[in-house]
Design a protein around this motif. Structure first.
Motif, PDB file in Angstrom:
ATOM      1  N   GLN A 226      43.055  46.599  50.875  1.00 57.28           N
ATOM      2  CA  GLN A 226      43.530  46.790  49.693  1.00 57.28           C
ATOM      3  C   GLN A 226      43.198  47.535  48.894  1.00 57.28           C
ATOM      4  O   GLN A 226      42.458  48.274  48.275  1.00 57.28           O
ATOM      5  N   LYS A 227      45.107  48.170  48.151  1.00 57.74           N
ATOM      6  CA  LYS A 227      44.621  49.091  47.227  1.00 57.74           C
ATOM      7  C   LYS A 227      43.699  48.947  46.004  1.00 57.74           C
ATOM      8  O   LYS A 227      42.803  49.855  45.799  1.00 57.74           O
ATOM      9  N   HIS A 228      43.666  47.732  46.027  1.00 61.31           N
ATOM     10  CA  HIS A 228      42.595  47.709  44.594  1.00 61.31           C
ATOM     11  C   HIS A 228      41.637  46.751  44.731  1.00 61.31           C
ATOM     12  O   HIS A 228      41.374  45.578  44.984  1.00 61.31           O
ATOM     13  N   ASP A 232      37.177  49.571  44.868  1.00 60.10           N
ATOM     14  CA  ASP A 232      37.335  50.551  43.654  1.00 60.10           C
ATOM     15  C   ASP A 232      36.349  50.385  42.283  1.00 60.10           C
ATOM     16  O   ASP A 232      36.209  49.701  42.093  1.00 60.10           O
ATOM     17  N   GLY A 236      35.146  53.406  40.770  1.00 61.47           N
ATOM     18  CA  GLY A 236      34.984  53.499  39.160  1.00 61.47           C
ATOM     19  C   GLY A 236      34.201  54.249  38.959  1.00 61.47           C
ATOM     20  O   GLY A 236      33.782  54.850  37.532  1.00 61.47           O
ATOM     21  N   TRP A 251      34.369  46.589  34.973  1.00 65.37           N
ATOM     22  CA  TRP A 251      34.985  46.846  36.429  1.00 65.37           C
ATOM     23  C   TRP A 251      36.093  45.521  37.076  1.00 65.37           C
ATOM     24  O   TRP A 251      35.733  45.044  36.415  1.00 65.37           O
ATOM     25  N   SER A 252      36.647  46.085  38.144  1.00 64.51           N
ATOM     26  CA  SER A 252      37.789  45.016  38.088  1.00 64.51           C
ATOM     27  C   SER A 252      38.115  45.187  39.973  1.00 64.51           C
ATOM     28  O   SER A 252      37.890  46.458  40.784  1.00 64.51           O
ATOM     29  N   VAL A 253      38.312  43.601  40.440  1.00 63.08           N
ATOM     30  CA  VAL A 253      38.121  43.792  41.897  1.00 63.08           C
ATOM     31  C   VAL A 253      39.403  43.018  42.082  1.00 63.08           C
ATOM     32  O   VAL A 253      39.819  41.943  41.344  1.00 63.08           O
ATOM     33  N   TYR A 254      40.212  42.833  43.108  1.00 63.81           N
ATOM     34  CA  TYR A 254      41.525  43.010  43.095  1.00 63.81           C
ATOM     35  C   TYR A 254      42.011  42.028  41.905  1.00 63.81           C
ATOM     36  O   TYR A 254      42.905  41.290  41.831  1.00 63.81           O
ATOM     37  N   ASP A 255      42.303  43.326  40.840  1.00 63.23           N
ATOM     38  CA  ASP A 255      42.808  43.302  39.883  1.00 63.23           C
ATOM     39  C   ASP A 255      42.765  41.748  38.661  1.00 63.23           C
ATOM     40  O   ASP A 255      42.933  41.651  37.883  1.00 63.23           O
TER      41      ASP A 255
END
Length: 267
Positions: A226-228, A232, A236, A251-255
């Motif tokens: 998945q893109k994000h 990520d 990051g 941090w961010s994962v799956y937006d």
């Protein structure tokens, strides 16, 4: 971008400017558990996930618990066996024959068999068992035996720091044990061919980027990329140079964004 989103870039520009952190310090295990939990269960509080159970349509049957044990890959069977040994007559023990039958079947048949043999009671019984301290202990012990300890031992071998340990653990959970190209050992082997690990005099950031790159290749081959997605998190933190996982960590994962403002309490 990354100094804002991922934290501390002004103080951390790579392994050459950071003193070596001791990855045996349990605080780094707790941080790693929280990072992976946001990818697995959309919360940094991994202790809330003992009762998680669903079919996420990834071809592995039911996925449940702290690290996503799967009815179609065998680790769920091992977990339920461990629970049955610790607490005979528990709510899940009666499903052992069905879990064994699922694992005896060809891989592609296991998702459908998981429903045919385990429905309708298995998910509810899993959630009931989740309140049992014996089941919680079984999950903790199996998580550490199958996923955490191998990741830690390889991290020590390769000389990586806290971020490397967190990446290793996430790959261990997501790809499973083994030495084939798609498993934990195979991904590390491919990365070691591409870049030398720190224990062999290599640049830590470049080496860890190679680990993430190779696991992304496998996720794409599986159709799970998945893109994000979970990569990520690590990309990051690598971009920020936060190899020692010094708070604040964002941090961010799956937006979905997350933040760890200070070192967590060890649980």
């Amino acid at each position: 971008m990354f100094d804002r989103l991922w934290g501390r870039k002004d103080q951390q520009q790579g392994s050459e400017t950071q003193s070596r952190a001791d990855i045996a310090n349990p605080v780094y295990k707790e941080i790693a558990l929280q990072l992976t939990s946001t990818a697995e269960n959309s919360t940094p509080d991994w202790t809330t996930s003992f009762g998680y159970i669903e079919d996420i349509d990834d071809g592995r049957g039911y996925t449940g618990g702290l690290v996503g044990w799967c009815s179609g890959t065998g680790d769920m069977l091992e977990l339920v066996r461990a629970y049955a040994k610790a607490a005979p007559g528990n709510p899940l023990a009666r499903y052992l024959p069905q879990l064994e039958q699922i694992m005896d079947a060809p891989y592609k048949q296991r998702p459908a068999l998981s429903h045919r043999l385990l429905d309708p009671g298995f998910p509810a019984d899993w959630k009931t068992a989740a309140s049992d301290p014996a089941f919680q202990r079984a999950q903790l012990e199996e998580r550490d035996r199958v996923y955490w300890q191998p990741a830690f031992e390889e991290a020590v071998r390769d000389g990586v720091g806290p971020l490397g340990l967190a990446i290793y653990y996430d790959v261990s959970v997501n790809h499973g044990p083994g030495d084939d190209d798609e498993s934990f050992g195979g991904i590390l082997a491919a990365a070691r061919k591409a870049e030398r690990p720190p224990a062999q005099g290599g640049d830590e950031s470049k080496y860890l980027a190679a680990v993430v790159k190779d696991r992304v290749k496998i996720l794409k081959a599986w159709g799970d990329y998945q893109k994000h997605g979970r990569q990520d998190i690590h990309n990051g933190l690598l971009e920020a140079g936060n190899l020692n996982l010094m708070p604040p960590i964002r941090w961010s994962v799956y937006d979905d964004p997350y933040e760890l403002g200070s070192y967590p309490q060890v649980r």
